[in-house]
Design an enzyme around this catalytic site. Structure first.
Site, short mmCIF file in Angstrom:
data_model
loop_
_atom_site.label_atom_id
_atom_site.label_comp_id
_atom_site.label_asym_id
_atom_site.label_seq_id
_atom_site.Cartn_x
_atom_site.Cartn_y
_atom_site.Cartn_z
N GLY A 31 15.21 3.59 -2.50
CA GLY A 31 16.38 3.90 -3.31
C GLY A 31 17.07 2.68 -3.86
CG PHE A 32 20.83 0.14 -4.77
CD1 PHE A 32 22.02 0.85 -4.79
CD2 PHE A 32 20.83 -1.14 -5.30
CE1 PHE A 32 23.19 0.30 -5.30
CE2 PHE A 32 21.99 -1.70 -5.83
CZ PHE A 32 23.17 -0.97 -5.82
CD GLU A 35 14.19 -0.63 -16.48
OE1 GLU A 35 13.00 -0.65 -16.85
OE2 GLU A 35 14.90 0.38 -16.59
CG HIS A 37 12.65 1.11 -7.61
ND1 HIS A 37 13.86 0.47 -7.49
CD2 HIS A 37 12.02 0.94 -6.42
CE1 HIS A 37 13.97 -0.03 -6.26
NE2 HIS A 37 12.87 0.23 -5.61
N GLY A 147 4.56 -1.74 -6.07
CA GLY A 147 4.79 -2.95 -6.84
C GLY A 147 4.13 -4.16 -6.20
CE LYS A 149 10.93 -8.92 -4.98
NZ LYS A 149 11.46 -8.07 -3.99
CG ASP A 150 7.76 -5.31 -1.76
OD1 ASP A 150 8.50 -5.85 -0.95
OD2 ASP A 150 8.19 -4.71 -2.77
CD GLN A 153 5.69 -2.19 0.78
OE1 GLN A 153 6.55 -2.25 1.66
NE2 GLN A 153 5.95 -1.78 -0.44
CB SER A 186 17.38 -2.55 -3.60
OG SER A 186 16.44 -1.70 -4.21
P1 AMP Z 1 11.63 -0.61 -2.26
O1 AMP Z 1 12.60 0.44 -2.71
O2 AMP Z 1 12.18 -2.00 -2.28
O3 AMP Z 1 10.95 -0.24 -0.96
O4 AMP Z 1 10.48 -0.63 -3.35
C1 AMP Z 1 9.77 0.53 -3.68
C2 AMP Z 1 8.59 0.16 -4.54
O5 AMP Z 1 9.04 -0.51 -5.72
C3 AMP Z 1 7.63 -0.82 -3.83
O6 AMP Z 1 6.30 -0.46 -4.14
C4 AMP Z 1 8.00 -2.14 -4.44
O7 AMP Z 1 6.95 -3.07 -4.44
C5 AMP Z 1 8.36 -1.74 -5.86
N1 AMP Z 1 9.21 -2.75 -6.47
C6 AMP Z 1 10.37 -3.26 -5.98
N2 AMP Z 1 10.84 -4.23 -6.79
C7 AMP Z 1 9.96 -4.36 -7.80
C8 AMP Z 1 9.87 -5.20 -8.95
N3 AMP Z 1 10.79 -6.12 -9.23
N4 AMP Z 1 8.81 -5.04 -9.78
C9 AMP Z 1 7.86 -4.11 -9.51
N5 AMP Z 1 7.88 -3.29 -8.46
C10 AMP Z 1 8.91 -3.41 -7.61
#
Ligand code: AMP
Length: 283
Positions: A31-32, A35, A37, A147, A149-150, A153, A186
């Site tokens: 959540g939160f 772009e 997401h 993403g 980004k992780d 993960q 987030s």
């Molecule tokens: P989170 O809510 O942080 O657990 O992220 C949920 C999903 O969104 C995960 O697969 C993250 O890798 C992806 N995500 C978070 N930030 C970004 C970003 N800046 N660019 C692309 N994907 C992202």
């Protein structure tokens, strides 16, 4: 857009006869939404007939002194963004239903989960692998989007999906950045204006390493020194790790090649930020 809280209700929809032939695309999040997401959701919209977003701040992937309780939340804004991205179902389970009394099973991925964030955050990837397995069993997606980004993960989830023969296609999506280079997260909401400026040291360091690599530098020693130096210039930045590793196995390296991953974790004040790049990958 349907909002579903109950596991049984979500699972019933996923296995209902009306699903026949319809592909479910799934984007799990905490959540939160931002772009980053949204880019996953838009791609999911293209790849599935039914687009499911989950919002769940998964307690078992947080360490004792981490930010579980303060993790930013704004459901109303999340619903607006979800709606705009064409989400059909938002699944928001409760922690007590996900982890009822007596819960005692976990999914644990070995080597690839050990270095980097696995070393700094013991148990984190067990928590991630376990919740993603549960979510896959509840939502029954054909395709799930994550993403880069992780990066680690995503590697853990790919490994787990292959190793456990999970019938889902995993799609990795590029890192979405702010105009000035900061990777969207987030957790950026925690940063004060001054910290927000210091946080640019991560993307600056990545840019520098990419430039050095593009100009022919292949020594990990040199690349690492230069990258660290850039971050250390920021007085509020404390490096957790700056590491160059093989992008497929996450093993350590001495010589960089086009599939070398640069992964960073840096604390800016109280906020731990991560970022990464694959040196030879076009952006
Ligand atoms: P989170 O809510 O942080 O657990 O992220 C949920 C999903 O969104 C995960 O697969 C993250 O890798 C992806 N995500 C978070 N930030 C970004 C970003 N800046 N660019 C692309 N994907 C992202």
């Amino acid at each position: 857009m349907k909002i579903i809280n109950s596991i049984i209700h979500m699972q019933a929809l996923a296995i209902a006869p009306e699903r026949e032939g319809r592909r479910i695309a799934f984007v799990p999040t905490m959540g939160f939404l931002h772009e980053g997401h949204a880019s996953l959701l838009r791609e999911g919209r293209k790849r599935g007939d039914v687009l499911v977003l989950s919002i769940f701040v998964n307690p078992i992937q947080f360490g004792k002194n981490e930010d579980l309780d303060s993790y930013p939340r704004d459901m109303e804004r999340d619903f607006q963004l979800a709606e705009a991205c064409g989400v059909d179902i938002v699944f928001i389970p409760t922690a007590t239903e996900m982890y009822p009394e007596g819960f005692q099973t976990g999914v644990s991925v070995r080597e690839i989960a050990l270095p980097l964030c696995g070393a700094s955050r013991p148990g984190h990837f067990d928590g991630v692998a376990t919740v993603v397995t549960k979510l896959f069993n509840i939502v029954r997606p054909d395709v799930a989007l994550f993403g880069c980004k992780d990066f680690q993960q995503l590697a853990v989830i790919r490994r787990m999906t292959v190793d456990l023969n999970l019938p889902v296609e995993i799609v990795g999506m590029p890192i979405v950045r702010e105009a000035d280079g900061l990777a969207m997260s987030s957790r950026n909401a925690y940063l004060s204006p001054a910290e927000r400026q210091s946080a640019l040291s991560l993307s600056r360091a990545i840019k520098r390493a990419r430039e050095l690599f593009a100009s022919g530098e292949r020594s990990i020693d040199v690349l690492e020194k230069e990258t660290r130096a850039l971050i250390e210039q920021e007085s509020t930045a404390v490096i957790d790790y700056v590491e160059f590793r093989d992008g497929a196995t996450l093993q350590g390296l001495e010589v960089a090649d086009s599939n070398t991953l640069l992964a960073l974790a840096v604390k800016i004040g109280q906020t731990r930020l991560i970022d990464n790049t694959v040196l030879g990958e076009e952006l």
